[in-house]
Design a protein around this motif. Structure first.
Motif, short mmCIF file in Angstrom:
data_model
loop_
_atom_site.label_atom_id
_atom_site.label_comp_id
_atom_site.label_asym_id
_atom_site.label_seq_id
_atom_site.Cartn_x
_atom_site.Cartn_y
_atom_site.Cartn_z
N ALA A 165 2.30 -2.16 9.68
CA ALA A 165 1.56 -2.04 8.43
C ALA A 165 0.64 -3.25 8.24
CB ALA A 165 2.52 -1.90 7.25
N GLU A 166 1.13 -4.44 8.54
CA GLU A 166 0.33 -5.64 8.41
C GLU A 166 -0.85 -5.61 9.39
OE1 GLU A 166 -1.05 -8.97 6.78
OE2 GLU A 166 0.70 -7.90 6.05
N ASP A 167 -0.58 -5.21 10.64
CA ASP A 167 -1.65 -5.09 11.64
C ASP A 167 -2.68 -4.05 11.20
OD1 ASP A 167 -0.37 -6.99 13.15
OD2 ASP A 167 0.46 -5.55 14.60
N SER B 105 0.84 -1.20 0.00
CA SER B 105 0.00 0.00 0.00
C SER B 105 0.87 1.25 0.00
CB SER B 105 -0.91 -0.02 1.24
OG SER B 105 -0.13 0.25 2.39
N ASP B 106 0.23 2.36 -0.35
CA ASP B 106 0.97 3.64 -0.37
C ASP B 106 1.48 3.98 1.02
OD1 ASP B 106 0.59 3.99 -3.05
OD2 ASP B 106 -1.21 5.24 -2.84
N LYS B 107 0.64 3.67 2.02
CA LYS B 107 1.05 3.98 3.39
C LYS B 107 2.29 3.18 3.79
CE LYS B 107 -0.84 4.58 7.98
NZ LYS B 107 -2.02 4.48 8.82
N SER B 108 2.26 1.88 3.45
CA SER B 108 3.42 1.04 3.76
C SER B 108 4.65 1.52 3.00
CB SER B 108 3.14 -0.41 3.39
OG SER B 108 2.12 -0.93 4.20
N LYS B 109 4.45 1.90 1.74
CA LYS B 109 5.57 2.40 0.94
C LYS B 109 6.10 3.70 1.52
CE LYS B 109 6.97 3.24 -3.82
NZ LYS B 109 8.32 3.15 -3.48
N ASN B 110 5.19 4.57 1.95
CA ASN B 110 5.62 5.83 2.58
C ASN B 110 6.40 5.57 3.86
OD1 ASN B 110 4.54 7.45 0.60
ND2 ASN B 110 2.62 7.81 1.69
#
Length: 137
Positions: free
Chosen positions: A112-114, A2-7
């Motif tokens: 991020a997984e949680d 996801s974008d959030k994880s990538k950020n």
């Protein structure tokens, strides 16, 4: 991903890079300060040596020159030790920064997984709630 994880991952990489750059900058500043110290010490030594030469007899001048050479050698040794210690400190700092970045990456990936699981759960609950609320099956 996801974008959030990538950020988060990008931010982590930037932070790790920043730590490494700060450590390098600190080492360079330390080296520069050590060099400035040595240069200042040399200037003071040369000034003092000139004044001593004017004040002392030839015999005493030779004694003072010998001592000055000894002190110069000691100063060189101490400066080398200081530089070696600074390099060692930089390496330790770099290693600790890498460890910290690795630990942070691991925790961010878990987070991020949680978060993804929580969002899926909230999505299902919201869907169920809206179905009950509006009576759709």
């Amino acid at each position: 991903m996801s974008d959030k994880s990538k950020n988060i991952e990008d931010n982590l990489k930037q932070t790790a890079g920043s730590i490494s750059n700060d450590a390098k900058e600190t080492l360079e500043n330390t080296k520069q300060k050590a060099n400035e110290f040595v240069e200042d010490a040399k200037e003071v030594f040369e000034d003092t040596k000139g004044k001593v030469n004017e004040l002392l007899s030839d015999e005493n001048i030779e004694k003072v020159k010998h001592k000055a050479e000894e002190y110069t050698e000691i100063a060189k040794q101490k400066t080398t030790e200081f530089t070696d210690d600074a390099k060692e400190t930089f390496e330790d700092l770099k290693e600790k920064g890498s460890e910290l970045a690795g630990d942070a990456a691991e925790h961010l990936a878990d987070f991020a997984e949680d978060a993804k699981e929580e969002i899926e759960e909230m999505k299902e609950k919201s869907k169920s709630f809206l179905h009950r609320l509006f009576g759709k099956s």
